[in-house]
Design a protein around this motif. Structure first.
Motif, PDB file in Angstrom:
ATOM      1  N   ALA A   1      27.679 -30.595 -52.277  1.00  0.00           N
ATOM      2  CA  ALA A   1      29.219 -30.453 -51.763  1.00  0.00           C
ATOM      3  C   ALA A   1      29.369 -31.996 -51.644  1.00  0.00           C
ATOM      4  N   ALA A   2      28.472 -32.817 -50.631  1.00  0.00           N
ATOM      5  CA  ALA A   2      28.658 -34.129 -50.449  1.00  0.00           C
ATOM      6  C   ALA A   2      28.656 -35.092 -51.595  1.00  0.00           C
ATOM      7  N   SER A   3      27.920 -34.708 -52.389  1.00  0.00           N
ATOM      8  CA  SER A   3      27.822 -35.592 -53.807  1.00  0.00           C
ATOM      9  C   SER A   3      29.180 -35.436 -54.649  1.00  0.00           C
ATOM     10  N   ARG A   4      29.505 -34.171 -54.827  1.00  0.00           N
ATOM     11  CA  ARG A   4      30.683 -34.028 -55.551  1.00  0.00           C
ATOM     12  C   ARG A   4      32.167 -34.046 -54.926  1.00  0.00           C
ATOM     13  N   TRP A   5      32.185 -34.081 -53.496  1.00  0.00           N
ATOM     14  CA  TRP A   5      33.775 -33.933 -52.912  1.00  0.00           C
ATOM     15  C   TRP A   5      33.495 -35.132 -51.867  1.00  0.00           C
ATOM     16  N   THR A   6      33.994 -36.092 -52.219  1.00  0.00           N
ATOM     17  CA  THR A   6      33.691 -37.298 -51.503  1.00  0.00           C
ATOM     18  C   THR A   6      34.818 -37.490 -50.379  1.00  0.00           C
ATOM     19  N   GLU A   7      35.845 -36.453 -50.174  1.00  0.00           N
ATOM     20  CA  GLU A   7      36.683 -36.614 -49.190  1.00  0.00           C
ATOM     21  C   GLU A   7      36.156 -36.311 -47.693  1.00  0.00           C
ATOM     22  N   VAL A   8      34.892 -35.863 -47.739  1.00  0.00           N
ATOM     23  CA  VAL A   8      34.157 -35.684 -46.484  1.00  0.00           C
ATOM     24  C   VAL A   8      32.813 -36.081 -46.552  1.00  0.00           C
ATOM     25  N   ILE A   9      32.437 -37.207 -45.972  1.00  0.00           N
ATOM     26  CA  ILE A   9      31.178 -37.737 -46.086  1.00  0.00           C
ATOM     27  C   ILE A   9      30.022 -37.208 -45.195  1.00  0.00           C
ATOM     28  N   GLU A  10      28.888 -37.039 -46.034  1.00  0.00           N
ATOM     29  CA  GLU A  10      27.758 -36.372 -45.228  1.00  0.00           C
ATOM     30  C   GLU A  10      27.342 -37.659 -44.456  1.00  0.00           C
ATOM     31  N   ALA A  11      27.016 -37.370 -43.293  1.00  0.00           N
ATOM     32  CA  ALA A  11      26.265 -38.222 -41.983  1.00  0.00           C
ATOM     33  C   ALA A  11      24.811 -38.051 -42.268  1.00  0.00           C
ATOM     34  N   GLY A  12      24.285 -39.395 -41.797  1.00  0.00           N
ATOM     35  CA  GLY A  12      22.678 -39.272 -41.682  1.00  0.00           C
ATOM     36  C   GLY A  12      22.230 -38.300 -40.944  1.00  0.00           C
ATOM     37  N   LEU A  13      22.896 -38.380 -39.694  1.00  0.00           N
ATOM     38  CA  LEU A  13      22.339 -37.088 -38.812  1.00  0.00           C
ATOM     39  C   LEU A  13      23.607 -36.350 -38.698  1.00  0.00           C
TER      40      LEU A  13
END
Length: 265
Positions: free
Chosen positions: A250-262
């Motif tokens: 989901a983070a790879s394909r939908w960049t409007e929400v960014i996955e945090a490291g933590l």
């Protein structure tokens, strides 16, 4: 009530693509796992999560969630109808949603899992839709042997864009202090439940707990993508403006929400 969650997804050491996807918000959390061997499992899992994160605030009713899940499944079917090369792609889904009536709704299809840690007891809350689970139900395989069975990855239900696809939706009571744990089979195929319980009882912070579970599965040489979401139910009021945390496909394909490291919601 609200959910305070930690989210972690890792491609693992044996896969080129992360077909797991996950999200968490103050009102909900879910894990989806693209079906292994199918084309574009990462697209299937990401499409489901993308549809579900648009629902902000407490869930009005279980019926509303069912409609949202049908729409997510329709999206998978739409991708397949546009591109015949995607035929066969599918995804599991396991998630929890807080309702406006201060209950909790669990939705499940496939072999991702949900567990509840309450008052020290760690109890599985979902039944795998799988070939091996059917053998267990018939008494042909012992429950303690199911997690090492060579055909444990063969599932019997998923979201594949078909009208006949089935998802279980159940309403549960919820208490402040509950800890819900959601994960893909890259965790449960390689870690016994007592090991999971030890981590989830011992680590009070949900972010660190999610990371600890994933690291433990990787150390156990998980040959799959590995995703864990740890959801603590908190008794105070949620902030409906908080942006959902997303991870994996989901983070790879939908960049409007960014996955945090933590990641924490």
């Amino acid at each position: 009530m609200r959910i305070h969650a930690g989210v972690r997804s890792d491609v693992g050491g044996y896969r080129d693509v992360n077909q797991d996807a996950a999200f968490a918000s103050p009102f909900a959390a879910a894990v989806a796992d693209g079906v292994g061997g199918g084309p574009s499992g990462d697209l299937a899992s990401a499409a489901i999560i993308h549809k579900l994160i648009t629902l902000r605030g407490a869930l009005p009713s279980a019926a509303e969630l069912i409609e949202r899940l049908k729409a997510a499944n329709w999206d998978i079917g739409a991708h397949i109808r546009r591109d015949a090369a995607l035929a066969g792609m599918a995804s599991t889904l396991t998630g929890v949603w807080l309702t406006a009536g201060e209950e909790l709704v669990v939705a499940h299809t496939g072999d991702s899992r949900a567990y509840l840690l309450r008052d020290g007891g760690f109890v599985r809350q979902t039944r795998d839709d799988s070939f091996v689970q059917a053998l267990v139900d018939r008494g042909l395989v012992r429950p303690e042997d199911a997690w090492t069975h060579p055909r444990r990855n063969v599932i019997t239900a998923s979201f594949g864009g078909n009208d006949e696809d089935v998802v279980r939706v159940e309403t549960r009571d919820v208490r402040a202090g509950d800890r819900w744990f959601l994960c893909s089979d890259g965790v449960t195929d390689y870690l016994p439940e007592d090991a999971l319980a030890e981590v989830l009882r011992g680590e009070t912070d949900p972010v660190r707990a999610a990371h600890a579970v994933v690291e433990l599965a990787l150390e156990a040489a998980s040959r799959d993508n590995v995703t864990a979401v740890v959801c603590d139910v908190v008794g105070d009021q949620p902030d409906a403006t908080v942006v959902p945390v997303i991870a994996g496909a989901a983070a790879s394909r939908w960049t409007e929400v960014i996955e945090a490291g933590l990641a924490s919601a």
